[in-house]
Design an enzyme around this catalytic site. Structure first.
Site, PDB file in Angstrom:
ATOM      1  N   SER A   1       3.902  -4.177 -18.848  1.00 33.82           N
ATOM      2  CA  SER A   1       4.877  -3.692 -17.882  1.00 33.82           C
ATOM      3  C   SER A   1       5.393  -4.849 -17.025  1.00 33.82           C
ATOM      4  CB  SER A   1       4.203  -2.645 -16.993  1.00 33.82           C
ATOM      5  OG  SER A   1       5.122  -2.206 -16.049  1.00 33.82           O
ATOM      6  N   GLY A   2       6.709  -4.956 -16.951  1.00 34.19           N
ATOM      7  CA  GLY A   2       7.323  -6.004 -16.142  1.00 34.19           C
ATOM      8  C   GLY A   2       7.544  -7.299 -16.897  1.00 34.19           C
TER       9      GLY A   2
ATOM     10  N   THR B   1      12.772  -4.085 -21.213  1.00 35.76           N
ATOM     11  CA  THR B   1      14.007  -3.314 -21.025  1.00 35.76           C
ATOM     12  C   THR B   1      15.193  -4.255 -20.844  1.00 35.76           C
ATOM     13  OG1 THR B   1      12.700  -1.590 -20.023  1.00 35.76           O
ATOM     14  CG2 THR B   1      15.055  -1.506 -19.629  1.00 35.76           C
TER      15      THR B   1
ATOM     16  N   ASN C   1       6.325  -3.382 -11.607  1.00 34.70           N
ATOM     17  CA  ASN C   1       7.732  -3.589 -11.953  1.00 34.70           C
ATOM     18  C   ASN C   1       8.586  -2.637 -11.119  1.00 34.70           C
ATOM     19  OD1 ASN C   1      10.214  -3.872 -13.150  1.00 34.70           O
ATOM     20  ND2 ASN C   1       9.547  -3.290 -15.218  1.00 34.70           N
TER      21      ASN C   1
ATOM     22  N   SER D   1      10.312   0.008 -13.656  1.00 33.37           N
ATOM     23  CA  SER D   1       9.416   0.204 -14.791  1.00 33.37           C
ATOM     24  C   SER D   1       9.818   1.437 -15.602  1.00 33.37           C
ATOM     25  CB  SER D   1       7.997   0.384 -14.261  1.00 33.37           C
ATOM     26  OG  SER D   1       7.121   0.523 -15.340  1.00 33.37           O
ATOM     27  N   SER D   2       9.916   1.236 -16.911  1.00 31.06           N
ATOM     28  CA  SER D   2      10.270   2.367 -17.778  1.00 31.06           C
ATOM     29  C   SER D   2       9.052   3.269 -17.875  1.00 31.06           C
ATOM     30  CB  SER D   2      10.648   1.882 -19.170  1.00 31.06           C
ATOM     31  OG  SER D   2      11.472   0.757 -19.089  1.00 31.06           O
TER      32      SER D   2
ATOM     33  N   GLY E   1       4.407  -1.223 -22.362  1.00 33.37           N
ATOM     34  CA  GLY E   1       3.435  -2.213 -22.843  1.00 33.37           C
ATOM     35  C   GLY E   1       2.019  -1.817 -22.471  1.00 33.37           C
TER      36      GLY E   1
ATOM     37  N   GLU F   1      -1.261  -1.379 -20.720  1.00 35.39           N
ATOM     38  CA  GLU F   1      -1.319  -1.227 -19.267  1.00 35.39           C
ATOM     39  C   GLU F   1      -2.780  -1.058 -18.807  1.00 35.39           C
ATOM     40  OE1 GLU F   1       2.184   0.731 -16.969  1.00 35.39           O
ATOM     41  OE2 GLU F   1       0.671   2.279 -17.234  1.00 35.39           O
TER      42      GLU F   1
HETATM   43  N1  LIG Z   1      15.734 -12.243 -18.955  1.00 41.66           N
HETATM   44  C1  LIG Z   1      15.556 -11.968 -17.673  1.00 41.66           C
HETATM   45  N2  LIG Z   1      16.268 -12.637 -16.745  1.00 41.66           N
HETATM   46  C2  LIG Z   1      16.097 -12.359 -15.449  1.00 41.66           C
HETATM   47  N3  LIG Z   1      15.225 -11.443 -14.955  1.00 41.66           N
HETATM   48  C3  LIG Z   1      14.511 -10.746 -15.848  1.00 41.66           C
HETATM   49  C4  LIG Z   1      14.627 -10.961 -17.247  1.00 41.66           C
HETATM   50  N4  LIG Z   1      13.798 -10.132 -17.870  1.00 41.66           N
HETATM   51  C5  LIG Z   1      13.185  -9.419 -16.893  1.00 41.66           C
HETATM   52  N5  LIG Z   1      13.593  -9.776 -15.686  1.00 41.66           N
HETATM   53  C6  LIG Z   1      13.154  -9.242 -14.394  1.00 41.66           C
HETATM   54  O1  LIG Z   1      11.959  -8.571 -14.604  1.00 41.66           O
HETATM   55  C7  LIG Z   1      12.060  -7.233 -14.214  1.00 41.66           C
HETATM   56  C8  LIG Z   1      11.258  -6.347 -15.129  1.00 41.66           C
HETATM   57  O2  LIG Z   1      11.813  -6.356 -16.401  1.00 41.66           O
HETATM   58  P1  LIG Z   1      11.822  -5.058 -17.304  1.00 41.66           P
HETATM   59  O3  LIG Z   1      12.172  -3.895 -16.522  1.00 41.66           O
HETATM   60  O4  LIG Z   1      12.653  -5.401 -18.476  1.00 41.66           O
HETATM   61  O5  LIG Z   1      10.322  -4.987 -17.711  1.00 41.66           O
HETATM   62  P2  LIG Z   1       9.675  -4.055 -18.805  1.00 41.66           P
HETATM   63  O6  LIG Z   1       8.987  -4.932 -19.749  1.00 41.66           O
HETATM   64  O7  LIG Z   1      10.686  -3.148 -19.352  1.00 41.66           O
HETATM   65  O8  LIG Z   1       8.621  -3.271 -17.982  1.00 41.66           O
HETATM   66  P3  LIG Z   1       8.156  -1.763 -18.135  1.00 41.66           P
HETATM   67  O9  LIG Z   1       7.199  -1.725 -19.248  1.00 41.66           O
HETATM   68  O10 LIG Z   1       7.502  -1.503 -16.849  1.00 41.66           O
HETATM   69  O11 LIG Z   1       9.367  -0.961 -18.347  1.00 41.66           O
HETATM   70  C9  LIG Z   1      13.526  -6.909 -14.226  1.00 41.66           C
HETATM   71  O12 LIG Z   1      13.839  -5.918 -13.313  1.00 41.66           O
HETATM   72  C10 LIG Z   1      14.134  -8.228 -13.852  1.00 41.66           C
HETATM   73  O13 LIG Z   1      14.163  -8.381 -12.449  1.00 41.66           O
HETATM   74 MG   LIG Z   2      11.013  -1.212 -19.256  1.00 40.77          MG
END
Ligand SMILES: Nc1ncnc2c1ncn2[C@@H]1O[C@H](COP(=O)(O)OP(=O)(O)OP(=O)(O)O)[C@@H](O)[C@H]1O
Ligand SMILES: [Mg+2]
Length: 1061
Positions: free
Chosen positions: A123-124, A128, A173, A176-177, A400, A402
């Site tokens: 997560s994070g 996404t 996050n 977070s999804s 992911g 967790e």
């Molecule tokens: N390529 C990137 N460039 C800039 N910031 C990023 C990038 N990827 C992620 N982030 C930052 O990290 C944060 C978390 O990313 P994201 O929501 O994609 O995580 P996730 O893997 O989908 O987590 P979850 O499993 O909780 O959904 C985003 O809100 C953003 O601020």
């Molecule tokens: Mg996500």
């Protein structure tokens, strides 16, 4: 040609390799495969760190992309960057998400197969974000049409809607999804995105009613309160203050600095309008969202009987309005439970705990099902209606691995999901790959890896797995709910006794687990653990040794969450709701179905199984996301945290397999089929075995021995660059082949067109020739008839008019007349006349006469008075002299003058003597005496009645015309005129004159005297009277010189010259 292509490609890849080397000196290596010590975790981390610190967040392991969350905006996602990566070979540019996306897309277009990109990480870690960036990349770089723009917009805008309803701020996050998402993007044969489909997995419903400290509920609640306009909030009965809602403040962080709810609200509203939501849909949707908030604020109190009652009816009124349910029924359903005893239904009042439980269950149920409705609605708007075959690229963005402080049923499901995906990875890469080498007889040193199948089995095995045990308990203890509160109370007291034996609780679940899977190497409970680990495991916990590490789960709530129970009478209320969405979500048929619905874990297990099936049928690409630190801090590289992720993501194993293995393999037949055009020996057909064809082909392409291996059925290519070089050469070759194909095809089309035209022309010609021939035949028949008729006519021409000859005769007549028209004599002197055919002789004669008469009349009409006089005189002259006197012919053309001298030339005295007699003609003459023949100049004056011989002022002789006896001339060309007068005294005798214009003078005289008959033309000589009865003789002859003299004989001799003809 192919040689040139290959050389170029080699040059390029060499340059890229050099470029890569320079980059390596600076910021590590961009492909871990190039690491010197590929087995060292430290080297791996060091490379990752070096690059991360230079903002190079992407690194390859072969074709797998490792991405480290930068936690800051980087300038690498611009449209320019997208264009840069578009259609470029994988290794030509620095590692990027776009390269992965483009590679999958290109292979899909070329090979027409399906793909998926698995984005994993905790997560994070940025899953996404990565999936959104890939979607944007396709939206910008794929060809599209105006009609497809809407699909593109919907694909892009489905994200904010799903994120609003499915994402929430967690400790890890801010976005977070809280659900798993698999999205298929469908492409048509031209590579244009034409549709999509989303599968969602297990939304974390418990968040609706409960959030941990520092966490929030789903974004949509806050967005609605922040962004919704006043009227909307008023209509929903909401206040613009999240603090007022119990469901929003449990984490005590309704306001988050990094989230702009107001802005996000606008985006979501816009998305609704693009994704085909009607106003009614939106109204119903927010009715439900608001109802959840109202539900959260319902408070139950205990009445004197210990039953739950609702004192403040405000919330429930709003809910009844917004959901379209009856107020009292709703109230009753929230505080009572319907129990079926035999055939009767009995209402059993709930205590306060159970009433809260029922309330939360309603909130979770309506939110959870609304989320599913939302996904279906989006799918409806993304659906591509036409049935042509599509290829797809799937994007899997799923929660992911967790590990929280307290891990519950949700974490259990999430981590189980990650186990399954790890299995997939193992199946598709590590295991499958190594098995394949063995099968193909490729020399290979096996790479040890941990196969997590054993853990998957622990969770999901039929009858023996954790899920089965849970489900069995759920079924056997249906209807009995151990409330969370009572269970927690027991736990706090550390009192196992308070849990009565026989009651199905989460603890009995634990016991069952110990009993059934207690001996499993990856399962531990406090009871089963050794002394050392016992301390870290609570009485209500069980621990699983996941592939990614140990996770301790608290069994509390497992049964309830898995059961996901909603009391039947509450379900009834919702089924009868007037809210359209709820009506779609809660079907009456569900009430009739007495079969127990599948538990949450079973549903999840099944949906994962079908997801794995979906993925197994596609070509994979992997993006592994790494979270660099727990504080969302840019630039901070937490070694410990990252090492853990590197381990559980299996990156080291992957690298080892990559290093040892082959980047690409293909069945000989397919490889040959694709690249055979690059070698003259295999193009266009290779008739021998495919393997030999491939051997010839790669020899021609100049593959080095270390670059490939030939297996039993497949060729294995070690380095991607070798394949890319081949692919590039093929790309160049393809253009040539295509232009040849096009030329051939165009030729064919041209030929076909030409043949069609030719055939048409031939047909036309044939028809036309037929027409002409028929015309000619007709003409000939006609001609023959005419000729026959003509001949017949000719034969019978002499007969009286009859049918046989009439046409012939008419034709001859016509022809003659037409010809005659052009040969008519033009003047009276023209005596020619067209010879007529015998049948027209009579008519011709008549015509000739008419013609002559016409000409004469025309001529006469054209003659003037003077000319008439002339002609009359000439006629007389002709009658007198023609053929008789020499010089006459010459005189014809000389017109006669009116007179040779005018009155003025005559002596006035003579005029007097004439007594006004009108003078008609005067001419000078020579008069010869009658005796001596002396010549004397005189004038001859002719009047109306007499002729006078005048000498100056005297009239020498007057001759009355009445007495005139005759006029004589010679036949020669002299001008002698003798006027014979009667023999009386007065008369002196005949007058001998010589005049220059003898014909004119004689004519005038005889005409005035009207004595034309008395003119004589003498031959040789003539007699004249000298007076008093004597006669003289005049002799005419022709000589050298004209002269008149008296000859010795006494005769008057007139010599004239020969007249000129
Ligand atoms: N390529 C990137 N460039 C800039 N910031 C990023 C990038 N990827 C992620 N982030 C930052 O990290 C944060 C978390 O990313 P994201 O929501 O994609 O995580 P996730 O893997 O989908 O987590 P979850 O499993 O909780 O959904 C985003 O809100 C953003 O601020
Ligand atoms: Mg996500």
């Amino acid at each position: 040609m192919e040689e040139v292509g290959k050389e170029e490609v080699e040059d390029n890849t060499d340059a890229n390799m050099e470029g890569a080397l320079i980059a390596r000196d600076r910021v590590g290596v961009q492909d871990f495969v190039l690491l010197d010590s590929h087995t060292s975790e430290a080297a791996f981390l060091s490379n990752l760190r070096k690059r991360y610190q230079e903002n190079l967040i992407y690194t390859y392991i072969g074709t797998l992309l490792v991405s480290v969350n930068p936690y800051k905006e980087l300038d690498i996602y611009t449209v320019t960057q997208m264009q840069l990566y578009r259609g470029v070979n994988f290794f030509e540019l620095p590692p990027h998400l776009y390269a992965i996306a483009d590679n999958a897309y290109r292979v899909m277009c070329n090979e027409y197969n399906n793909h998926f990109i698995l984005i994993s990480g905790e997560s994070g870690a940025g899953k996404t974000e990565a999936s959104k960036k890939i979607l944007q990349y396709y939206a910008v770089t794929c060809p599209t049409t105006e009609q497809l723009q809407i699909v593109r917009d919907r694909l892009l805008l489905s994200n904010p809607v799903l994120e609003a309803f499915g994402n929430a701020k967690t400790l890890r996050n801010d976005n977070s999804s809280r659900f798993g998402k698999y999205m298929d993007i469908q492409f048509d044969f031209k590579g244009a995105p034409v549709g999509g489909h989303i599968l969602s997995y297990l939304i974390e419903k418990s968040r609706v009613v409960h959030q941990n400290h520092g966490e929030r509920n789903f974004h949509i609640f806050y967005q609605l309160l922040e962004g919704g306009d006043k009227d909307l909030l008023c209509w929903l009965g909401l206040e613009r203050n999240p603090q007022k809602y119990a469901y929003l403040i449990q984490g005590r962080c309704a306001k988050v600095f990094s989230i702009n709810d107001k802005n996000d609200w606008k985006i979501v509203r816009k998305a609704f309008s693009i994704i085909d939501f009607t106003e009614k849909d939106i109204e119903h949707l927010f009715g439900i969202v608001a109802s959840v908030l109202h539900l959260g604020n319902i408070q139950f109190e205990e009445d004197s009987n210990g039953h739950a009652i609702i004192r403040d009816g405000t919330q429930i009124k709003w809910i009844s309005k917004l959901l379209g349910v009856h107020l009292s029924i709703l109230q009753e359903a929230l505080t009572n439970r319907k129990i079926e005893a035999r055939s009767e239904e009995v209402l059993s009042p709930l205590n306060v705990d159970l009433a809260f439980y029922a309330r939360d269950a309603v909130a979770k149920a309506i939110y959870g099902r609304t989320f599913t409705w939302l996904v279906n609605k989006i799918n409806g708007s993304l659906a591509n209606k036409d049935s042509t075959q599509k290829t797809v690229i799937g994007l899997l963005d799923i929660y992911g691995f967790e590990v929280l402080d307290t891990n519950s049923f949700e974490q259990f499901c999430i981590n189980y999901c990650n186990e399954k995906l790890q299995q997939l990875l193992i199946e598709m890469t590590l295991k499958a790959e190594q098995e394949e080498y063995e099968l193909e007889g490729i020399e290979w040193e096996p790479i040890p890896y941990f196969n997590n199948k054993i853990i998957c089995d622990l969770v999901e095995q039929k009858h023996k797995g954790i899920i089965s045990i849970l489900v069995v308990l759920n079924i056997s203890e249906e209807g009995v709910v151990c409330s969370e509160q009572s269970l927690t109370r027991c736990l706090l007291l550390q009192d196992e006794e308070c849990l009565r034996p026989g009651e199905a609780t989460d603890l009995s679940f634990l016991e069952k687990l110990e009993e059934k899977v207690g001996d499993h190497a990856h399962f531990v409970t406090r009871k089963l653990a050794d002394q050392k680990t016992r301390k870290s495991i609570d009485w209500v916990d069980f621990r699983l040794l996941h592939y990614a590490g140990e996770v301790t789960y608290c069994a509390v709530g497992f049964l309830e969450k898995n059961n996901d129970l909603l009391y039947r009478n509450l379900k009834e209320v919702l089924c009868n709701s007037k809210n359209g969405i709820l009506r779609d979500c809660f079907l009456l048929s569900e009430l009739d179905n007495r079969r127990r619905p599948e538990t949450v874990a079973t549903q999840f297990k099944n949906s994962l199984t079908s997801l794995i099936e979906i993925l197994m049928s596609k070509e994979p690409s992997y993006v592994r996301c790494i979270k660099p630190n727990d504080n969302k801090e840019p630039g901070k590289f937490d070694d410990f945290l990252i090492r853990h992720q590197v381990k559980y993501l299996g990156l080291m194993e992957h690298l080892r397999v990559r290093r040892a293995g082959f980047a690409y393999r293909r069945k000989y037949e397919l490889f040959l089929q694709r690249y055979k055009s690059l070698c003259p020996a295999t193009w266009p057909h290779w008739h021998g075995p495919a393997v030999e064809g491939v051997e010839r082909l790669i020899k021609h392409l100049g593959y080095k021995p270390e670059e490939y291996k030939l297996g039993r059925t497949k060729i294995f290519i070690r380095f991607p660059k070798t394949l890319f070089a081949t692919e590039d050469a093929f790309e160049i070759r393809k253009h040539l082949l295509i232009s040849r194909l096009q030329a051939k095809y165009k030729g064919c089309l041209g030929k076909r067109e030409y043949m069609k035209k030719r055939e048409a022309a031939i047909k036309l010609e044939a028809c036309w020739r037929g027409v002409l021939a028929r015309k000619e035949a007709k003409r000939r028949t006609w001609g023959a008839q005419i000729i026959r008729k003509f001949i017949n006519g000719f034969i019978n021409r002499k007969k009286p008019l009859c049918p046989e000859n009439i046409e012939f005769v008419r034709l001859v007549q016509y022809k003659y007349l037409m010809k005659l028209r052009d040969h008519i004599p033009k003047n009276v002197l023209d005596k020619s006349w067209l010879q007529p055919p015998s049948i027209l002789e009579e008519a011709s004669e008549m015509l000739q006469k008419i013609c002559i008469r016409n000409l004469v009349r025309k001529y006469c009409r054209g003659v003037t008075a003077e000319r008439k006089v002339q002609l009359e005189q000439k006629v007389v002259a002709s009658a007198v002299f023609r053929g008789k006197k020499e010089g006459y012919v010459q005189s014809i053309n000389q017109p006669f003058a009116d007179t040779r001298l005018k009155e003025n030339d005559i002596n006035p005295k003579v005029l007097q003597l004439l007594h006004g007699e009108k003078i008609k003609y005067v001419t000078p003459v020579i008069k010869y005496d009658r005796n001596g023949f002396k010549a004397r100049d005189r004038l001859l004056v002719l009047t109306q009645s007499s002729a006078y011989v005048v000498e100056m002022a005297k009239i020498k002789q007057k001759i009355d015309y009445a007495t005139l006896k005759g006029i004589s001339t010679s036949n020669l060309s002299d001008g002698i005129v003798v006027i014979h007068v009667p023999e009386d005294n007065k008369q002196k005798g005949d007058v001998i004159l010589q005049c220059e214009h003898v014909f004119e003078t004689v004519t005038k005289l005889c005409m005035l005297a009207n004595k034309q008959n008395l003119v004589k033309v003498a031959q040789g000589s003539l007699q004249f009277r000298i007076g008093s009865g004597k006669e003289g003789t005049m002799v005419f002859s022709v000589g050298q010189e004209s002269q008149v003299f008296k000859a010795k004989t006494g005769q008057l001799t007139v010599v004239s010259t020969q007249a000129k003809s």
